[in-house]
Structures are given as C-alpha cells and as structure tokens.
Design an enzyme around this catalytic site. Structure first.
Site, mmCIF file in Angstrom:
data_model
loop_
_atom_site.group_PDB
_atom_site.id
_atom_site.type_symbol
_atom_site.label_atom_id
_atom_site.label_comp_id
_atom_site.label_asym_id
_atom_site.label_seq_id
_atom_site.Cartn_x
_atom_site.Cartn_y
_atom_site.Cartn_z
ATOM 1 N N SER A 123 -6.759 11.356 10.811
ATOM 2 C CA SER A 123 -6.385 10.321 9.837
ATOM 3 C C SER A 123 -5.195 10.358 9.170
ATOM 4 O O SER A 123 -4.483 10.037 9.470
ATOM 5 C CB SER A 123 -7.767 9.899 8.811
ATOM 6 O OG SER A 123 -7.843 10.550 7.518
ATOM 7 N N HIS B 183 -17.591 7.027 4.643
ATOM 8 C CA HIS B 183 -16.017 7.676 4.876
ATOM 9 C C HIS B 183 -14.753 7.010 5.445
ATOM 10 O O HIS B 183 -13.930 6.900 4.920
ATOM 11 C CB HIS B 183 -16.423 9.037 5.398
ATOM 12 C CG HIS B 183 -15.495 9.802 4.772
ATOM 13 N ND1 HIS B 183 -14.795 10.254 4.198
ATOM 14 C CD2 HIS B 183 -14.867 10.476 6.175
ATOM 15 C CE1 HIS B 183 -13.714 11.019 3.932
ATOM 16 N NE2 HIS B 183 -13.435 10.963 5.421
ATOM 17 N N THR C 245 -15.100 17.854 2.188
ATOM 18 C CA THR C 245 -14.364 18.506 2.862
ATOM 19 C C THR C 245 -15.840 19.579 4.988
ATOM 20 O O THR C 245 -16.406 20.278 4.661
ATOM 21 C CB THR C 245 -12.965 19.443 3.131
ATOM 22 O OG1 THR C 245 -12.350 19.273 4.605
ATOM 23 C CG2 THR C 245 -13.219 20.691 2.925
ATOM 24 N N GLU C 246 -15.228 18.928 5.891
ATOM 25 C CA GLU C 246 -15.555 19.471 7.341
ATOM 26 C C GLU C 246 -14.315 20.614 7.302
ATOM 27 O O GLU C 246 -15.470 21.646 7.992
ATOM 28 C CB GLU C 246 -14.933 18.548 8.218
ATOM 29 C CG GLU C 246 -15.964 18.907 9.192
ATOM 30 C CD GLU C 246 -15.194 17.420 10.827
ATOM 31 O OE1 GLU C 246 -15.447 16.778 10.895
ATOM 32 O OE2 GLU C 246 -14.841 17.806 11.761
ATOM 33 N N GLU D 296 -5.417 3.601 7.886
ATOM 34 C CA GLU D 296 -6.464 3.003 7.985
ATOM 35 C C GLU D 296 -6.983 1.269 8.488
ATOM 36 O O GLU D 296 -7.685 1.258 8.665
ATOM 37 C CB GLU D 296 -7.601 3.282 6.861
ATOM 38 C CG GLU D 296 -8.990 3.631 7.153
ATOM 39 C CD GLU D 296 -9.862 3.829 6.411
ATOM 40 O OE1 GLU D 296 -9.373 4.672 5.248
ATOM 41 O OE2 GLU D 296 -11.275 3.869 5.938
ATOM 42 N N ARG E 238 -18.411 14.450 13.885
ATOM 43 C CA ARG E 238 -18.731 13.617 12.849
ATOM 44 C C ARG E 238 -20.053 12.719 13.243
ATOM 45 O O ARG E 238 -21.016 12.621 12.039
ATOM 46 C CB ARG E 238 -18.177 12.906 11.603
ATOM 47 C CG ARG E 238 -16.446 13.701 11.625
ATOM 48 C CD ARG E 238 -16.018 13.243 10.676
ATOM 49 N NE ARG E 238 -14.978 14.029 9.889
ATOM 50 C CZ ARG E 238 -14.289 14.495 8.942
ATOM 51 N NH1 ARG E 238 -13.859 12.475 9.126
ATOM 52 N NH2 ARG E 238 -13.304 14.587 8.667
ATOM 53 N N LEU F 253 -16.742 14.154 -1.380
ATOM 54 C CA LEU F 253 -16.530 14.352 -0.472
ATOM 55 C C LEU F 253 -16.764 15.675 -0.077
ATOM 56 O O LEU F 253 -16.015 16.777 -1.543
ATOM 57 C CB LEU F 253 -15.221 13.911 0.545
ATOM 58 C CG LEU F 253 -15.244 15.026 1.398
ATOM 59 C CD1 LEU F 253 -15.860 13.969 2.694
ATOM 60 C CD2 LEU F 253 -13.220 14.413 2.144
ATOM 61 N N GLY G 121 0.561 -1.313 -0.387
ATOM 62 C CA GLY G 121 -0.246 -0.194 -0.001
ATOM 63 C C GLY G 121 0.532 1.300 -0.387
ATOM 64 O O GLY G 121 2.001 1.489 0.384
ATOM 65 N N ALA G 122 0.458 2.168 -1.234
ATOM 66 C CA ALA G 122 1.585 3.614 -0.764
ATOM 67 C C ALA G 122 0.577 4.651 -1.058
ATOM 68 O O ALA G 122 0.476 5.838 -1.311
ATOM 69 C CB ALA G 122 2.208 3.631 -2.357
ATOM 70 N N ASP H 86 -8.308 -4.748 1.367
ATOM 71 C CA ASP H 86 -7.338 -6.444 0.762
ATOM 72 C C ASP H 86 -6.594 -6.377 1.461
ATOM 73 O O ASP H 86 -6.842 -7.561 1.908
ATOM 74 C CB ASP H 86 -6.446 -5.295 -0.510
ATOM 75 C CG ASP H 86 -6.892 -5.349 -1.777
ATOM 76 O OD1 ASP H 86 -8.945 -5.867 -2.023
ATOM 77 O OD2 ASP H 86 -6.706 -4.998 -2.511
ATOM 78 N N ARG I 195 -13.304 8.156 14.840
ATOM 79 C CA ARG I 195 -12.679 9.139 13.999
ATOM 80 C C ARG I 195 -12.912 10.772 14.173
ATOM 81 O O ARG I 195 -14.404 11.332 13.304
ATOM 82 C CB ARG I 195 -12.226 8.740 12.836
ATOM 83 C CG ARG I 195 -10.777 9.782 13.032
ATOM 84 C CD ARG I 195 -9.668 8.891 11.265
ATOM 85 N NE ARG I 195 -10.669 9.491 10.500
ATOM 86 C CZ ARG I 195 -10.949 10.443 9.376
ATOM 87 N NH1 ARG I 195 -10.608 11.494 9.866
ATOM 88 N NH2 ARG I 195 -11.601 10.237 8.442
ATOM 89 N N HIS J 258 -20.124 10.082 7.237
ATOM 90 C CA HIS J 258 -19.411 11.722 6.714
ATOM 91 C C HIS J 258 -19.886 11.930 6.375
ATOM 92 O O HIS J 258 -20.924 11.860 4.879
ATOM 93 C CB HIS J 258 -18.178 11.884 6.178
ATOM 94 C CG HIS J 258 -17.577 13.041 6.037
ATOM 95 N ND1 HIS J 258 -17.718 14.561 6.023
ATOM 96 C CD2 HIS J 258 -16.627 13.340 6.035
ATOM 97 C CE1 HIS J 258 -17.431 15.272 6.213
ATOM 98 N NE2 HIS J 258 -16.121 14.950 6.173
ATOM 99 N N PHE K 282 -12.215 22.676 13.288
ATOM 100 C CA PHE K 282 -12.688 21.088 12.500
ATOM 101 C C PHE K 282 -13.945 20.795 13.582
ATOM 102 O O PHE K 282 -13.548 21.224 14.959
ATOM 103 C CB PHE K 282 -10.936 19.968 12.427
ATOM 104 C CG PHE K 282 -11.870 19.685 10.800
ATOM 105 C CD1 PHE K 282 -11.148 20.502 10.097
ATOM 106 C CD2 PHE K 282 -11.487 18.581 10.133
ATOM 107 C CE1 PHE K 282 -11.087 20.230 8.762
ATOM 108 C CE2 PHE K 282 -11.217 18.158 8.994
ATOM 109 C CZ PHE K 282 -11.500 19.283 8.647
ATOM 110 N N GLY L 88 1.870 4.090 4.401
ATOM 111 C CA GLY L 88 3.206 2.776 3.470
ATOM 112 C C GLY L 88 3.996 3.890 3.441
ATOM 113 O O GLY L 88 5.137 3.554 3.201
ATOM 114 N N GLN M 58 -17.548 5.788 9.950
ATOM 115 C CA GLN M 58 -17.526 6.416 9.936
ATOM 116 C C GLN M 58 -18.726 6.768 9.165
ATOM 117 O O GLN M 58 -17.741 7.110 7.846
ATOM 118 C CB GLN M 58 -16.719 7.163 10.181
ATOM 119 C CG GLN M 58 -16.202 9.113 9.824
ATOM 120 C CD GLN M 58 -15.750 9.898 10.718
ATOM 121 O OE1 GLN M 58 -15.119 10.199 9.523
ATOM 122 N NE2 GLN M 58 -16.092 9.469 11.678
#
Ligand code: SF4
Ligand code: SF4
Ligand code: FES
Lengths: 238, 590
Positions: B403, B354, B254-255, B387, B286, B252, B14-15, B221, B398, B242, B119, B19, B240
């Site tokens: 995150s 979300h 954003t908040e 995550e 949230r 999305l 995972g990149a 995965d 969260r 959102h 936030f 990651g 969650q």
C-alpha cells in the site's frame, strides 16, 4: 451491589459563540465493573452524551499526535492513557500555553511555526545520486529516539520557556527536530542549521527543567537533543 | 449562504502519503496547488503504517521487479490490472530511492543500504523461495514516510488548507469535474475551490466496521463524493482483514512481526498455519492467514482477551534485541493495548478490518473512469490516488507492504500526469453547473437546519454492527441479503437523522454527520457488490460459493449509487502488461 461503577470527569468547556468565559463541567460515565478504557474512548462516550464536547483525534494508537491534552495536570495523549490509572474526578483541560479555539481544541500555529523555522527537511547538495545515500546502521542509530516525534506538542506546552517566549524560543519539539537533521549523516547543512540557532533565544532559552522529557508520550528526550546541539554550538565557538 | 471562492491549478483532497506525494510533484513543478485535509497532514492514517514499502531493490538478495509483479498478480487473485501492477513494480525502486534522498530514515544493513524484511506473499523467481522485499524504517515506516513527505511539502511551499473538510465535487454541465466544495472546520466558512484538476486522495473507509485498524478519520469521504457525483466505484466487496489486530482494541500489529520470525499459535500452543499453508506458513497471503485464524476460532481452539475470542502472536523467541531494534513500536503497542510485553508473552490477536481494495476506478495515470455503454470513459478533471482509488493493483487481496508502494508510485505518477496535462493546456477552468453546486450545498444545509431527527450516531453504531456481522471474513448469501435489507432501512432513517451541535466553531459533530453520509454510501456499495459476486476470490470468501470461478468472475464489479438500490455493472480486468507476458490465473497456494 451494582455491576457498574461511575467514572467522574471535570472537563474544560468553552465555545466562543456562547460562553463568555471558559468553565469546568462535571461529566460522568457508567462502566461495567472491572472494565477499563483509554481516556480517548471515554471522551468519545461523553461526546455521544453531549455532542457539543469538542476535541481532536485520529489514530487512537499514539502515533498521529492529535490528542495531546492536559490530564490531571499533566500533558499526555488521551488515546494512550488508561482511565483506571487516573485519580477522579479526571480533570481534562486543553494543552496549556496555546490559545483555545473551543473546549479541548487549541490553536497550534505557533508550535508549527517554530517547527518550520528549523528547516525540517533533509538538505543534501548531492544532486546526482540516483540510488540511496548510504548510511551505516551505527550512523542511523543516531536518529533513534529523535525521528519518532509525532508533533503532539505535549512537551512544548509544558515548557515554561516556551510559554514566555513562544515567538523566539523554538521549544523542545522544534529543537528535537533540529537535532534530527543535524544528527543525520546525510544532511550537509549542519553549519547553517547551527548558525540559525546561535542567537540568545532560539535554543539558549532552554533552562534544562526537563518538563518536556517527563511528558513526552513517545519517551523521547528533547533535553538531551538540546544538550547535544548546545555542545556543538559551543565547540564551534572556540 | 456566503461562499468564498478560490482558484487553483490543482486541488488535492487528503494529505496522507498519496495526496502529499501528488502535491509535492505539482508544487515542485511550480503549479498553484492546494492541499486540503481535514486533519493536520501528519495526523493522516498513513502514519499508522508499520512494516514497510515493498519494492524490488535487491538489497538483501538478487531481486527483480517482475518477481514482485508476479507476487502481486497472484496476491490479487488475478483481478488486479496487470498493466497497472507492472507500472507499480517497475517504478517502485525509483520512487523509493527518491524518498530516501528526501530524508526518509530507513533502517540500514551493514553496507549502508536500505534494510528490507520478508513479508507475506513474497517470493523470488516467480513463486520460489521467500523474498525479503519490504523496505523498512523499524516498524514505523508510515510515520517516517508521512513526515518526510510533509517536510518536503513545507519546503516546496504547498498551499495547505489544514482542517478543511471536503464536502462534494462540483461538476460542469458536461459532466467534467471543475472543483470541490469545502468547509473550514475552525470557522465554518464554506468555499468553492475552482480548479483545473481535482485529485481525490482521501484514503480508506475502515470505519464502516466495528472492529478496524483504521483511524477515526477513515470514513471514505472521497468515495462518497464520487458516488454522489454519479460516478462508479469498483470492487467494493473486497475488504482486507488483517490477521493481527490486537484483540478487543483493533490496533494493528505489523505483518513484519511474522516477517522477522514471529508466528501464530492457537490456545494449545500449536503453530496452526503449518496446516493451512505448509510452504509459506505464517507468511502466506493475508486473506489466507485471516481465514485460517477465523477457522481456528470457530472450531474452539482459541483463547479469550478483552472479552473476545482470539489466537496469539508469539515473538518472544526473537529475543529482546531484535524486538527492540526492529519492532520497538510493536512492543509499545502490545504493552499499552494488550497489557502484554511481547518479550515474555504472546500477544492476543484477531483478524481485523484493515484495507479497502476497492475504490474509484482509474487508469494507471490516476484518471478517474466512468463507464458508458460498456466502455471506459475518462472523467475530465478528476483523478483518484491511494486507498480511495482502485487502479487496480491490489485486486481481491492486497499484499502487505504494497500500500505504501501504491501511494508513492501513483502519487508521483498522478502528479506527473496532471503536470503535463496542465502544461499542455489540456485541462481548463470550466464554469460550474448550478445544479451540481446546489446538490452539495443542500446536503450541508440539511444537516445544518434539521433539528429533531434521530441521532445519527445511533445509526452509525447500527451500520457498523451490520457490516461486522454480515460482511466479515466469511460471508453467505442469506446473511448478506438480510444485511443489505437492514442497510436500506438505515439508509432511509439517515435521511431524517440529525446532529445536536450547531456551533460554527470547530464543529466536529458536523464533520462526523457529514462523514456518516459517506460511511453509508461505502457500506451500501460494499453490500450490493458482495451479494452480487457469487464466488470466493481473495478477501471475498463465500461459504455458499466456496470456489473461485474464473469462467465468470475474472472481472471488476462496478457499483453506481442510486437512491433505491445501486446499479451493478462490470469492467474487464487488464491482462496486457507492456513489457512482460501476462500472468495467467493459476490455483493460488502458499
Ligand atoms: S528542558 Fe528546556 S525545552 Fe525542556 S521543558 Fe525545560 S526549558 Fe523547556
Ligand atoms: S517530542 Fe514528544 S512530546 Fe514533544 S511533540 Fe514530539 S512526541 Fe510530542
Ligand atoms: S489519536 Fe493519534 S495520538 Fe492519540
């Protein structure tokens, strides 16, 4: 009167395992009247009909840069293109100028190599700072319209200079990134970055045709960035 | 089957932000690290994060990481592990400064420091005034962060395995993890990557729901891999929603829009959050805002957009200048996906899946944990971060902006831990167990050879409908029980399903089929965990058990997969931070 209408597509197909030559395939979708969708959604539906149809996608909101395609002759992101705005049959091809791996998936190695060539990372010789490097809002503004690049390659793939010299000309995306670091007041390697671009090809192959500006789905302006580097290079020469 | 063999000190799967922060640490330490990603790194879902990174830098007002910790514990509805939350908040400032020095183009305030915005769920001084703690690069913080980390990995010369798909973990006979089976998407080459440390950083799984802010690639995965290897997953009932996904599209918003002063209205133009959270209003946590919206919609005070009932996010009063300076990406998204220019008109929004708070249980170093006879047991060789991990710093809910903090603090932390373990020779190359290897290959083989089964895409559609209808914002035992039954039927059907493309060249259908096994695993874990937790806490809100039940439920849910139905177990919540007294559960009001 039916409640659906038909959307027609002509899609570039090529699977090296079974096709001698690429070909265009007619495909179609039935949609409820009055509904619209993004081209990427349409491709997903077409893939549900024919699972061999192959393309890249990830975010479906125009920020990951996966789905740059040639749509009715113009490069753009499938996920940001409304089907209703397109003349039919909608002709979908892979990004021009890159080797095709399969269907709409191209090999972008050369594009990434040119990006890597400009040293796409901040260079700063201050190793003792423990908090943030300071930057005024005004200096930060220089990065707006530059740092937002999503590496979709729509620009470089529409640039004739990049088609002819993909190994020597950095191309609009790479040059935009070069400018992103030159313009950053925190970067201390401007001289070295300029020196790397002064040969006749890396930057000077740009002919100012502005194809790149016209297709950038993020509204960025590589030509302007190239112009700014060019004038820095010229200043430096005198 | 021809299997090639690679050997690395560590492999990171995972990149995304987590990651790449991990691989950067390892590559800079001179270790031989492979970064395996099914998409080119900057296409990972971190790129979609908008609002920012929550961190007590104190650039806008006096701040203290302990205040951040208090908010996070409260936000978690008291099942976040306090030792880990302490680690998160205490280490966040250094981790963020580091990112800035790597070049992340943060927005700035006049004195040249990093801009921070308010936030949801943020307070000063342990529950006092609203704080402004989320460090931002306009509303493209995730993009800025992901690109910066990619750039640094390029500089550090990490070994990228781009567009390689991880199939399964490989174990040694003693149960430790010794590497992974991976597949090159372009050529179909199968490889065994043998490693001393295997780090899962595969992100979320929001694609189990019909309506989600998550990218197509968020298919759980790593969760599926861990479960197939027989390891537990934790708190999978905690999803969650959102508050502000674009109605119909799921994209999305954003908040940070509400942080900058935007607010929600119902069809009558009423600012309804004043009724639900008189103090924090639109910047309540949230889960609180999403529930309030769901109630407004259920009680008929909603409009319609793209054929779905919705409420509206109003921000025109912020003025064009603030919108184009602080929220330029949002304007673009609203215009494209909602056909609305937020400078003039409110944006139709609905609560949208979300974030997965649950995941692979780990300690604060990211070491994955098994549960044996009621005790935690470290799984040698396996780490999880981001995550897909459940450290757990987010508990049952969260907080916005936490995150990205999680990704970089624990990405770095895991990197440091693995580096030390490798240097001290605590992690070794071990021989793979044949049975474990065979298990992974057999799954691939089944998809490759099974021709005439039901179309897996049909099952995927049905799975998403079940999750959406029976495991959404509000849950009840009866519907969940029915949902669970439907999932078991789908699970059976999936065993006989097939795909329709068998090419070896860039076969994305095969990737989707393999992902389907992971979606199914995540959905089943979610469903059984949700049925089991008979209370309402954080994002898990049950109409048949509307109250939080601290006497019985201050604990983590564990789920271990089984072909029939999974096994549930529990883990205690850590209430022992090292440097501050624990925050005791209180009623959660905003
Ligand atoms: S302006 Fe330069 S970079 Fe842009 S398309 Fe034309 S030649 Fe290429
Ligand atoms: S400049 Fe624009 S078109 Fe070119 S790669 Fe970046 S985002 Fe894509
Ligand atoms: S899918 Fe990410 S840009 Fe289109």
């Amino acid at each position: 009167m039916t409640n659906t209408h038909t959307i027609k597509f002509s899609v570039y197909r090529y699977d090296p395992e079974k096709d001698q030559e690429p070909y265009m395939q007619a495909m179609s979708l039935e949609l409820p009247k009055g509904s619209d969708m993004m081209l990427l959604d349409a491709l997903e539906y077409l893939k549900a009909q024919d699972q061999s149809l192959t393309f890249r996608r990830s975010c479906r909101e125009g920020v990951c840069g996966s789905d740059g395609l040639n749509i009715n002759g113009k490069n753009g992101l499938a996920c940001m293109t409304h089907v209703s705005e397109l003349k039919q049959p909608i002709v979908v091809r892979p990004l021009p100028g890159f080797p095709v791996i399969r269907d709409l998936v191209v090999d972008m190695t050369q594009f990434y190599r040119q990006y890597e060539a400009i040293q796409p990372y901040l260079i700063n010789d201050n190793k003792t700072e423990t908090k943030e490097f300071l930057q005024s809002p005004k200096d930060r503004e220089e990065l707006d319209g530059v740092y937002e690049c999503i590496l979709c390659a729509c620009c470089s793939s529409s640039c004739p200079s990049f088609w002819w010299n993909p190994e020597k000309f950095i191309g609009p995306a790479g040059l935009l990134w070069a400018y992103r670091f030159i313009a950053d007041t925190r970067d201390t390697a401007t001289e070295q970055r300029l020196a790397n671009l002064e040969d006749p090809y890396s930057l000077f192959r740009c002919r100012g045709i502005m194809n790149c500006v016209q297709v950038c789905p993020k509204g960025l302006n590589p030509t302007r960035a190239i112009g700014k580097i060019r004038s820095k290079l010229l200043q430096r020469a005198v | 089957m021809n299997i090639s063999h690679y050997e690395f000190d560590a492999i990171v799967i995972g990149a995304g932000g987590a990651g790449m922060r991990t691989s950067l640490q390892l590559a800079n330490a001179g270790l031989n690290v492979a970064l395996v990603s099914k998409v080119f790194p900057t296409r990972s879902h971190t790129v979609c994060a908008q609002g920012g990174i929550t961190v007590a830098l104190g650039n806008m007002h006096e701040d203290d990481w302990r205040w951040h910790m208090y908010d996070t514990v409260k936000g978690s509805d008291y099942i976040g592990d306090q030792d880990c939350i302490e680690y998160l908040c205490q280490n966040a400032p250094d981790a963020v400064y580091e990112l800035e020095r790597m070049g992340l183009p943060f927005s700035r305030i006049d004195n040249g420091k990093i801009y921070q915005r308010p936030f949801g769920g943020q307070s000063r001084n342990f529950g006092g005034e609203q704080a402004a703690r989320t460090a931002a690069a306009a509303d493209r913080t995730g993009h800025a962060l992901l690109h910066t980390l990619y750039q640094q990995n390029v500089k550090a010369k990490a070994n990228f395995f781009t567009e390689w798909y991880a199939l399964d973990l490989v174990k040694a006979a003693d149960g430790s993890v010794v590497g992974a089976l991976v597949m090159c998407i372009e050529t179909g080459e199968i490889a065994y990557m043998h490693s001393r440390a295997t780090i899962l950083a595969t992100g979320g799984a929001g694609r189990i729901y019909q309506s989600t802010t998550n990218a197509f690639i968020n298919t759980g995965d790593g969760i599926g891999m861990a479960m197939r290897a027989g390891f537990p997953v934790q708190d999978m009932e905690m999803w969650q929603f959102h508050p502000t996904g674009v109605a119909g599209a799921g994209v999305l918003i954003t908040e940070g829009v509400r942080g900058e002063g935007g607010y929600l209205i119902n069809k009558d133009g009423e600012r309804f959050m004043e009724r639900y959270a008189p103090h924090a209003k639109d910047l309540a946590s949230r889960d609180v805002v999403a529930r309030a919206m769901a109630v407004e919609i259920r009680e008929g005070r909603h409009g319609m957009a793209n054929g779905v009932p919705c409420v509206y996010l109003k921000l025109d009063h912020l003025g064009e200048e603030v919108i184009s300076q602080r929220l330029p990406g949002i304007r673009e998204i609203a215009k494209t996906f909602a056909h609305v220019d937020p400078v003039n008109a409110p944006v139709p929004v609905v609560p949208t899946c979300h974030y997965m708070m649950g995941g692979i249980p780990t300690n604060k170093h990211g070491q994955a944990l098994n549960r044996v006879n009621g005790q935690d047991k470290i799984i040698p060789g396996l780490y999880a971060v981001g995550e897909c991990a459940c450290v757990s710093v987010h508990g049952a809910n969260r907080l916005g902006g936490n995150s990205l903090t999680d990704l970089i603090v624990f990405g770095r932390g895991v990197g440091i831990h693995v580096e030390n373990e490798l240097k001290q020779n605590h992690l070794h190359f071990q021989a793979a167990d044949d049975a474990s290897m065979a298990q992974g290959l057999q799954r691939l083989n089944r998809w490759n050879t099974h021709k005439d089964g039901e179309d897996f895409m049909q099952i995927r559609d049905e799975l998403r409908a079940v999750m959406q209808n029976d495991f959404g914002v509000f849950r009840t035992g009866q519907y969940m029980a029915e949902g669970l039954k439907k999932l078991e039927v789908l699970h059976e059907r999936l065993k006989h399903a097939s795909m329709k493309d068998f090419s070896q060249v860039f076969n994305t259908t095969r990737v989707e089929a393999l992902e389907m096994d992971n979606l199914m695993a995540v959905a089943r874990a979610t469903a059984l965990s949700a049925v089991t937790r008979t209370e309402s806490r954080g994002a898990h809100s049950r109409e048949d058990y509307p109250k939080r039940d601290d006497a019985n439920w201050i604990k983590h849910t564990l789920y271990v997969d089984d072909d029939k139905i999974g096994q549930i177990d529990y883990r205690e919540v850590n209430m022992q931070p090292l440097t501050v007294p624990a925050f005791q559960p209180k009623e959660r009001v905003y």
